[in-house]
Scaffold this motif. Structure first.
Motif, PDB file in Angstrom:
ATOM      1  N   GLN A  11      70.459 142.285 -71.601  1.00 30.45           N
ATOM      2  CA  GLN A  11      70.445 142.455 -70.143  1.00 30.45           C
ATOM      3  C   GLN A  11      70.701 143.907 -69.722  1.00 30.45           C
ATOM      4  O   GLN A  11      70.421 144.258 -68.580  1.00 30.45           O
ATOM      5  N   LEU A  12      71.218 144.700 -70.602  1.00 29.04           N
ATOM      6  CA  LEU A  12      71.569 146.076 -70.252  1.00 29.04           C
ATOM      7  C   LEU A  12      70.315 146.923 -70.138  1.00 29.04           C
ATOM      8  O   LEU A  12      69.507 146.985 -71.056  1.00 29.04           O
ATOM      9  N   ARG A  13      70.152 147.592 -69.017  1.00 30.08           N
ATOM     10  CA  ARG A  13      68.948 148.401 -68.761  1.00 30.08           C
ATOM     11  C   ARG A  13      69.126 149.841 -69.232  1.00 30.08           C
ATOM     12  O   ARG A  13      68.180 150.477 -69.652  1.00 30.08           O
ATOM     13  N   SER A  14      70.321 150.342 -69.155  1.00 26.79           N
ATOM     14  CA  SER A  14      70.587 151.727 -69.533  1.00 26.79           C
ATOM     15  C   SER A  14      70.723 151.841 -71.050  1.00 26.79           C
ATOM     16  O   SER A  14      71.456 151.078 -71.670  1.00 26.79           O
ATOM     17  N   GLU A  15      70.021 152.803 -71.626  1.00 29.89           N
ATOM     18  CA  GLU A  15      70.115 153.025 -73.076  1.00 29.89           C
ATOM     19  C   GLU A  15      71.536 153.400 -73.477  1.00 29.89           C
ATOM     20  O   GLU A  15      72.029 152.996 -74.519  1.00 29.89           O
ATOM     21  N   GLN A  16      72.211 154.173 -72.624  1.00 24.49           N
ATOM     22  CA  GLN A  16      73.588 154.564 -72.919  1.00 24.49           C
ATOM     23  C   GLN A  16      74.492 153.331 -72.939  1.00 24.49           C
ATOM     24  O   GLN A  16      75.340 153.191 -73.814  1.00 24.49           O
ATOM     25  N   GLN A  17      74.317 152.441 -71.995  1.00 20.57           N
ATOM     26  CA  GLN A  17      75.134 151.229 -71.952  1.00 20.57           C
ATOM     27  C   GLN A  17      74.848 150.334 -73.159  1.00 20.57           C
ATOM     28  O   GLN A  17      75.761 149.753 -73.747  1.00 20.57           O
ATOM     29  N   LYS A  18      73.594 150.239 -73.543  1.00 22.66           N
ATOM     30  CA  LYS A  18      73.237 149.467 -74.745  1.00 22.66           C
ATOM     31  C   LYS A  18      73.904 150.065 -75.975  1.00 22.66           C
ATOM     32  O   LYS A  18      74.441 149.351 -76.812  1.00 22.66           O
ATOM     33  N   GLU A  19      73.848 151.386 -76.072  1.00 20.62           N
ATOM     34  CA  GLU A  19      74.446 152.069 -77.217  1.00 20.62           C
ATOM     35  C   GLU A  19      75.955 151.808 -77.287  1.00 20.62           C
ATOM     36  O   GLU A  19      76.500 151.526 -78.354  1.00 20.62           O
ATOM     37  N   ILE A  20      76.626 151.891 -76.144  1.00 22.85           N
ATOM     38  CA  ILE A  20      78.068 151.622 -76.110  1.00 22.85           C
ATOM     39  C   ILE A  20      78.339 150.197 -76.568  1.00 22.85           C
ATOM     40  O   ILE A  20      79.212 149.957 -77.415  1.00 22.85           O
ATOM     41  N   ALA A  21      77.597 149.245 -76.032  1.00 21.05           N
ATOM     42  CA  ALA A  21      77.790 147.836 -76.396  1.00 21.05           C
ATOM     43  C   ALA A  21      77.533 147.608 -77.879  1.00 21.05           C
ATOM     44  O   ALA A  21      78.237 146.829 -78.531  1.00 21.05           O
ATOM     45  N   GLU A  22      76.540 148.282 -78.433  1.00 21.71           N
ATOM     46  CA  GLU A  22      76.246 148.126 -79.861  1.00 21.71           C
ATOM     47  C   GLU A  22      77.330 148.754 -80.728  1.00 21.71           C
ATOM     48  O   GLU A  22      77.678 148.238 -81.776  1.00 21.71           O
ATOM     49  N   ILE A  23      77.876 149.874 -80.295  1.00 23.25           N
ATOM     50  CA  ILE A  23      78.906 150.559 -81.074  1.00 23.25           C
ATOM     51  C   ILE A  23      80.219 149.783 -81.063  1.00 23.25           C
ATOM     52  O   ILE A  23      80.839 149.586 -82.112  1.00 23.25           O
TER      53      ILE A  23
END
Length: 88
Positions: A11-23
């Motif tokens: 659901q995350l649209r921002s690549e930065q937010q996706k990266e944070i969630a993945e990390i």
């Protein structure tokens, strides 16, 4: 509102937010959103966090004549070592 099941990485649209969630993982990301959502937070660099311990270690190792040795050991300049020693 309980967001435990409401937010997924897809659901995350921002690549930065996706990266944070993945990390940090989706559970930790959800906690961040719940606690800090909408605000700006700053994450320190690792050396900022560890610097006080490093400086204390340098002070303990200083014997009155080993500025150059400490500078080489910690990959710092001699003036930086002196500044550390002069603090406190």
């Amino acid at each position: 509102m309980n967001i435990d099941k409401l937010i997924s990485i897809t659901q995350l649209r921002s690549e930065q937010q996706k990266e944070i969630a993945e990390i940090i993982g989706i559970e930790a990301y959800r906690k961040l959103v719940e606690h800090y959502g909408g605000s700006h937070i700053y994450i320190n660099k690792s050396d900022t966090v560890t610097r006080p311990d490093r400086d204390e270690e340098i002070r303990k190792k200083f014997n009155g004549t080993n500025c150059r040795q400490l500078a080489k050991e910690y990959n710092l300049s001699e003036p930086t070592i002196r500044n550390i020693l002069n603090k406190k």
